[in-house]
Design a protein around this motif. Structure first.
Motif, PDB file in Angstrom:
ATOM      1  N   PRO A  77      18.204  72.601  13.101  1.00 56.70           N
ATOM      2  CA  PRO A  77      18.302  74.127  13.565  1.00 56.70           C
ATOM      3  C   PRO A  77      18.024  75.276  12.712  1.00 56.70           C
ATOM      4  O   PRO A  77      17.617  75.956  12.889  1.00 56.70           O
ATOM      5  N   GLU A  78      18.133  74.202  10.993  1.00 53.66           N
ATOM      6  CA  GLU A  78      18.153  75.196  10.017  1.00 53.66           C
ATOM      7  C   GLU A  78      16.555  76.012  10.004  1.00 53.66           C
ATOM      8  O   GLU A  78      16.363  77.290   9.724  1.00 53.66           O
ATOM      9  N   VAL A  79      15.918  74.654  10.422  1.00 54.27           N
ATOM     10  CA  VAL A  79      14.328  75.485  10.175  1.00 54.27           C
ATOM     11  C   VAL A  79      13.516  75.940  11.476  1.00 54.27           C
ATOM     12  O   VAL A  79      12.996  76.957  11.616  1.00 54.27           O
ATOM     13  N   ALA A  80      14.138  75.767  13.122  1.00 59.42           N
ATOM     14  CA  ALA A  80      14.362  76.119  14.198  1.00 59.42           C
ATOM     15  C   ALA A  80      14.668  77.736  13.480  1.00 59.42           C
ATOM     16  O   ALA A  80      13.862  78.679  14.174  1.00 59.42           O
ATOM     17  N   THR A  82       0.083  72.000   8.095  1.00 57.66           N
ATOM     18  CA  THR A  82      -0.553  71.860   7.270  1.00 57.66           C
ATOM     19  C   THR A  82       0.365  70.334   6.894  1.00 57.66           C
ATOM     20  O   THR A  82      -0.746  69.064   7.060  1.00 57.66           O
ATOM     21  N   GLY A  83       0.959  70.327   7.099  1.00 62.84           N
ATOM     22  CA  GLY A  83       2.323  68.421   6.528  1.00 62.84           C
ATOM     23  C   GLY A  83       2.663  68.005   8.140  1.00 62.84           C
ATOM     24  O   GLY A  83       3.156  66.501   7.670  1.00 62.84           O
ATOM     25  N   GLY A  84       2.438  68.623   8.621  1.00 58.34           N
ATOM     26  CA  GLY A  84       3.241  67.872  10.360  1.00 58.34           C
ATOM     27  C   GLY A  84       4.045  67.127  10.562  1.00 58.34           C
ATOM     28  O   GLY A  84       5.375  66.788  11.218  1.00 58.34           O
ATOM     29  N   PHE A 117       8.626  72.251  15.571  1.00 56.04           N
ATOM     30  CA  PHE A 117       9.179  72.858  16.273  1.00 56.04           C
ATOM     31  C   PHE A 117       8.517  73.526  17.609  1.00 56.04           C
ATOM     32  O   PHE A 117       9.326  74.097  18.882  1.00 56.04           O
ATOM     33  N   VAL A 118       7.060  74.120  17.547  1.00 53.73           N
ATOM     34  CA  VAL A 118       6.609  74.333  17.957  1.00 53.73           C
ATOM     35  C   VAL A 118       5.828  73.445  19.159  1.00 53.73           C
ATOM     36  O   VAL A 118       6.148  73.414  21.034  1.00 53.73           O
TER      37      VAL A 118
END
Length: 296
Positions: free
Chosen positions: A214-217, A259-261, A267-268
């Motif tokens: 969730p933090e990355v999202a 770039t890194g997957g 997320f997308v």
């Protein structure tokens, strides 16, 4: 128009016949992809036993019977057809594949294949003999498909519209995230690049996480470029998916890369999958390169 049987107690059976070179083999492969059990060039003396055995099998079946069969004759075929149509436990339909003689001759000449009735004759002579033998079946066909000017994609689409089982998904969609560093997925039909979005990799607390956290999202959603970016993807898919379905495609792979997957593509891809599920699409999600990144 849909010729699919809707009674669960009645087993659908398709008899495929018609002119050699008119697309019967392609039709069988398409029907097999749609969930049918398929049998090519079945001898007529086995037709009754094979069809009756189908009453115990949940899958629909498609059987090709044509002039290659050693005991073939239109009268024998129609006699078997008449007997089988009296059985209330099956729904028998005959599909006749037709094509103009000159188009058939051109197909055989281009492929260098031998017409089953030509032998030492000219191809056109074999075609004319076959038409004489098989034309009596035309009046008894439930559906006649003329492939003279029909592209394979159009034929596939017709078969799916007519005979796709109701419970089968019209299009299976596979969404995969990936790293451009590890190359494009070979199976990808559509590729979307998320590298224009801000990269959570450069935020110390987010670096070890992935796009499912969730933090990355939250970080990606705050990027002012994200809403129009996602809207564009949805717009493209809203136009493209119905076209693929109309064409008769059985599956589609959507690849989403960064770039890194690990962060943006994950997320997308997850967001697109959830949206597609809301649209009642049959969709599966896979993250190809998360483990590769995390094991470094």
């Amino acid at each position: 128009m849909n010729l699919v049987n809707t009674d669960p107690l009645v087993r659908p059976v398709l008899l495929i016949t018609g002119m050699s070179g008119s697309g019967r083999s392609f039709a069988l492969k398409t029907l097999e992809d749609m969930g049918y059990e398929t049998i090519d060039n079945l001898p007529l003396y086995l037709l009754d036993s094979v069809v009756l055995a189908q009453r115990k099998v949940p899958r629909p079946i498609a059987i090709s019977v044509d002039v290659r069969t050693r005991d073939f004759s239109s009268d024998h075929f129609l006699q078997e057809l008449d007997n089988l149509t009296k059985d209330p436990s099956i729904k028998l339909q005959m599909i006749f594949f037709d094509c103009d003689d000159d188009v058939l001759a051109r197909r055989y000449n281009e492929s260098r294949r031998l017409h089953p009735l030509a032998h030492e004759r000219r191809v056109i002579d074999g075609i004319r003999l076959e038409r004489h033998l098989i034309t009596p079946l035309l009046d008894h066909a439930d559906l006649v498909i003329d492939t003279s000017i029909l592209a394979t994609s159009e034929l596939r689409g017709q078969l799916r519209r007519f005979f796709l089982p109701k419970k089968a998904p019209s299009l299976s969609i596979f969404v995969t995230s990936f790293s451009f560093r590890h190359g494009l997925p070979r199976e990808a039909d559509m590729v979307f690049d998320t590298r224009a979005l801000k990269n959570p990799f450069y935020v110390e607390d987010l670096k070890p996480l992935c796009g499912e956290d969730p933090e990355v999202a939250a970080y990606i959603e705050k990027d002012k470029k994200f809403p129009p970016f996602l809207k564009s993807l949805k717009s493209i898919l809203s136009v493209s998916l119905p076209c693929f379905e109309e064409e008769g495609r059985g599956y589609l792979t959507i690849a989403v890369g960064c770039t890194g997957g690990q962060h943006r593509s994950v997320f997308v891809a997850k967001t697109l999958t959830e949206w597609l599920q809301e649209q009642k699409k049959h969709v599966k999600l896979r993250h190809r390169d998360i483990k590769k990144r995390q094991t470094k």
